[in-house]
Design a protein around this motif. Structure first.
Motif, mmCIF file in Angstrom:
data_model
loop_
_atom_site.group_PDB
_atom_site.id
_atom_site.type_symbol
_atom_site.label_atom_id
_atom_site.label_comp_id
_atom_site.label_asym_id
_atom_site.label_seq_id
_atom_site.Cartn_x
_atom_site.Cartn_y
_atom_site.Cartn_z
ATOM 1 N N LEU A 25 1.018 -1.114 0.028
ATOM 2 C CA LEU A 25 0.087 0.075 0.004
ATOM 3 C C LEU A 25 0.896 1.278 0.005
ATOM 4 O O LEU A 25 0.834 2.096 -0.691
ATOM 5 N N GLU A 26 1.870 1.201 0.811
ATOM 6 C CA GLU A 26 2.714 2.448 0.784
ATOM 7 C C GLU A 26 3.558 2.738 -0.765
ATOM 8 O O GLU A 26 3.694 3.877 -0.968
ATOM 9 N N LEU A 27 3.912 1.674 -1.185
ATOM 10 C CA LEU A 27 4.355 1.852 -2.418
ATOM 11 C C LEU A 27 3.265 2.363 -3.588
ATOM 12 O O LEU A 27 4.022 3.058 -4.110
ATOM 13 N N LEU A 28 2.212 1.815 -3.306
ATOM 14 C CA LEU A 28 1.294 2.118 -4.340
ATOM 15 C C LEU A 28 0.830 3.781 -4.261
ATOM 16 O O LEU A 28 0.879 4.569 -5.139
ATOM 17 N N VAL A 29 0.963 4.147 -2.814
ATOM 18 C CA VAL A 29 0.655 5.466 -2.480
ATOM 19 C C VAL A 29 1.621 6.294 -2.687
ATOM 20 O O VAL A 29 1.393 7.590 -3.442
ATOM 21 N N ASP A 30 2.981 6.084 -2.754
ATOM 22 C CA ASP A 30 4.048 6.660 -3.106
ATOM 23 C C ASP A 30 3.917 6.970 -4.565
ATOM 24 O O ASP A 30 4.517 8.002 -5.072
ATOM 25 N N HIS A 31 3.769 5.889 -5.429
ATOM 26 C CA HIS A 31 3.781 6.039 -6.765
ATOM 27 C C HIS A 31 2.725 6.688 -7.548
ATOM 28 O O HIS A 31 2.913 7.706 -8.438
ATOM 29 N N TYR A 32 1.547 6.390 -7.128
ATOM 30 C CA TYR A 32 0.395 7.033 -7.544
ATOM 31 C C TYR A 32 -0.023 8.334 -6.856
ATOM 32 O O TYR A 32 -0.935 9.199 -7.596
ATOM 33 N N GLY A 33 -0.188 8.237 -5.599
ATOM 34 C CA GLY A 33 -0.968 9.284 -4.783
ATOM 35 C C GLY A 33 -2.400 8.819 -4.728
ATOM 36 O O GLY A 33 -2.662 7.720 -5.363
ATOM 37 N N ASN A 39 -8.710 6.404 -8.555
ATOM 38 C CA ASN A 39 -9.190 6.223 -9.767
ATOM 39 C C ASN A 39 -8.996 4.946 -10.416
ATOM 40 O O ASN A 39 -9.804 4.301 -11.152
ATOM 41 N N LYS A 40 -7.907 4.137 -10.050
ATOM 42 C CA LYS A 40 -7.652 2.681 -10.616
ATOM 43 C C LYS A 40 -8.434 1.863 -9.692
ATOM 44 O O LYS A 40 -8.980 0.625 -10.243
ATOM 45 N N ILE A 41 -8.630 1.998 -8.440
ATOM 46 C CA ILE A 41 -9.194 1.295 -7.731
ATOM 47 C C ILE A 41 -10.470 1.916 -6.813
ATOM 48 O O ILE A 41 -10.002 2.450 -5.730
ATOM 49 N N PRO A 42 -11.546 2.067 -7.446
ATOM 50 C CA PRO A 42 -12.652 3.179 -6.796
ATOM 51 C C PRO A 42 -13.290 2.483 -5.594
ATOM 52 O O PRO A 42 -14.494 2.123 -5.453
ATOM 53 N N ILE A 43 -12.297 2.695 -4.314
ATOM 54 C CA ILE A 43 -13.037 2.149 -3.128
ATOM 55 C C ILE A 43 -13.069 3.374 -2.313
ATOM 56 O O ILE A 43 -12.053 4.125 -2.251
ATOM 57 N N ASN A 44 -13.931 3.543 -1.297
ATOM 58 C CA ASN A 44 -14.129 4.660 -0.410
ATOM 59 C C ASN A 44 -12.851 4.931 0.404
ATOM 60 O O ASN A 44 -12.676 6.081 0.582
ATOM 61 N N CYS A 45 -12.227 4.087 0.723
ATOM 62 C CA CYS A 45 -11.110 4.252 1.795
ATOM 63 C C CYS A 45 -9.885 4.614 1.045
ATOM 64 O O CYS A 45 -8.896 5.164 1.582
ATOM 65 N N PHE A 46 -9.772 4.717 -0.462
ATOM 66 C CA PHE A 46 -9.187 5.538 -1.198
ATOM 67 C C PHE A 46 -9.645 6.940 -1.624
ATOM 68 O O PHE A 46 -8.932 7.744 -1.821
ATOM 69 N N LYS A 47 -10.754 7.112 -1.475
ATOM 70 C CA LYS A 47 -11.492 8.384 -1.900
ATOM 71 C C LYS A 47 -11.763 9.365 -0.966
ATOM 72 O O LYS A 47 -11.672 10.433 -1.256
ATOM 73 N N ASN A 48 -12.272 8.771 0.127
ATOM 74 C CA ASN A 48 -12.854 9.789 1.346
ATOM 75 C C ASN A 48 -11.785 9.735 2.459
ATOM 76 O O ASN A 48 -11.878 8.769 3.103
ATOM 77 N N ASP A 49 -11.254 10.865 2.556
ATOM 78 C CA ASP A 49 -10.284 11.119 3.614
ATOM 79 C C ASP A 49 -9.256 9.932 3.821
ATOM 80 O O ASP A 49 -9.448 9.056 4.764
ATOM 81 N N PRO A 50 -8.748 9.673 2.705
ATOM 82 C CA PRO A 50 -7.774 8.572 2.843
ATOM 83 C C PRO A 50 -6.528 8.381 3.710
ATOM 84 O O PRO A 50 -6.068 9.421 4.056
ATOM 85 N N SER A 51 -6.196 7.108 4.360
ATOM 86 C CA SER A 51 -5.321 7.295 5.226
ATOM 87 C C SER A 51 -4.639 5.414 5.088
ATOM 88 O O SER A 51 -5.457 4.655 4.790
ATOM 89 N N ILE A 52 -3.418 5.418 5.376
ATOM 90 C CA ILE A 52 -2.811 4.111 5.336
ATOM 91 C C ILE A 52 -3.658 3.134 6.539
ATOM 92 O O ILE A 52 -4.184 1.732 6.004
#
Length: 80
Positions: A25-33, A39-52
């Motif tokens: 997850l850290e690598l993906l967030v570092d790479h994509y933001g 946008n790539k994986i539309p799930i709420n935990c990535f869309k709304n106030d995301p955190s690790i």
């Protein structure tokens, strides 16, 4: 009778072997933001106030979402 260590055998053909969900997850967030990741994986935990922390909690409970995250990581890993 099987040896208990049978479950601990190495998995040389598994590219995710030894990778923790946190690291993936850290690598993906570092790479994509977070925004591109959502946008790539539309799930709420990535869309709304995301955190690790919140994402890990969701992904550990939701196998289909975890599968998508792992597939995205594998695609990214192949490109590098």
């Amino acid at each position: 009778m099987g040896n208990q260590n049978d479950t601990n055998k190495t998995q040389p053909n598994n590219p995710l072997h030894g990778m923790k969900l946190l690291n993936i997850l850290e690598l993906l967030v570092d790479h994509y933001g977070w925004e591109k990741l959502a946008n790539k994986i539309p799930i709420n935990c990535f869309k709304n106030d995301p955190s690790i922390k919140s994402s890990l909690k969701f992904l550990r409970k939701t196998q289909w979402a975890r599968d998508k995250v792992e597939r995205l990581y594998l695609e990214l890993d192949r490109k590098n």
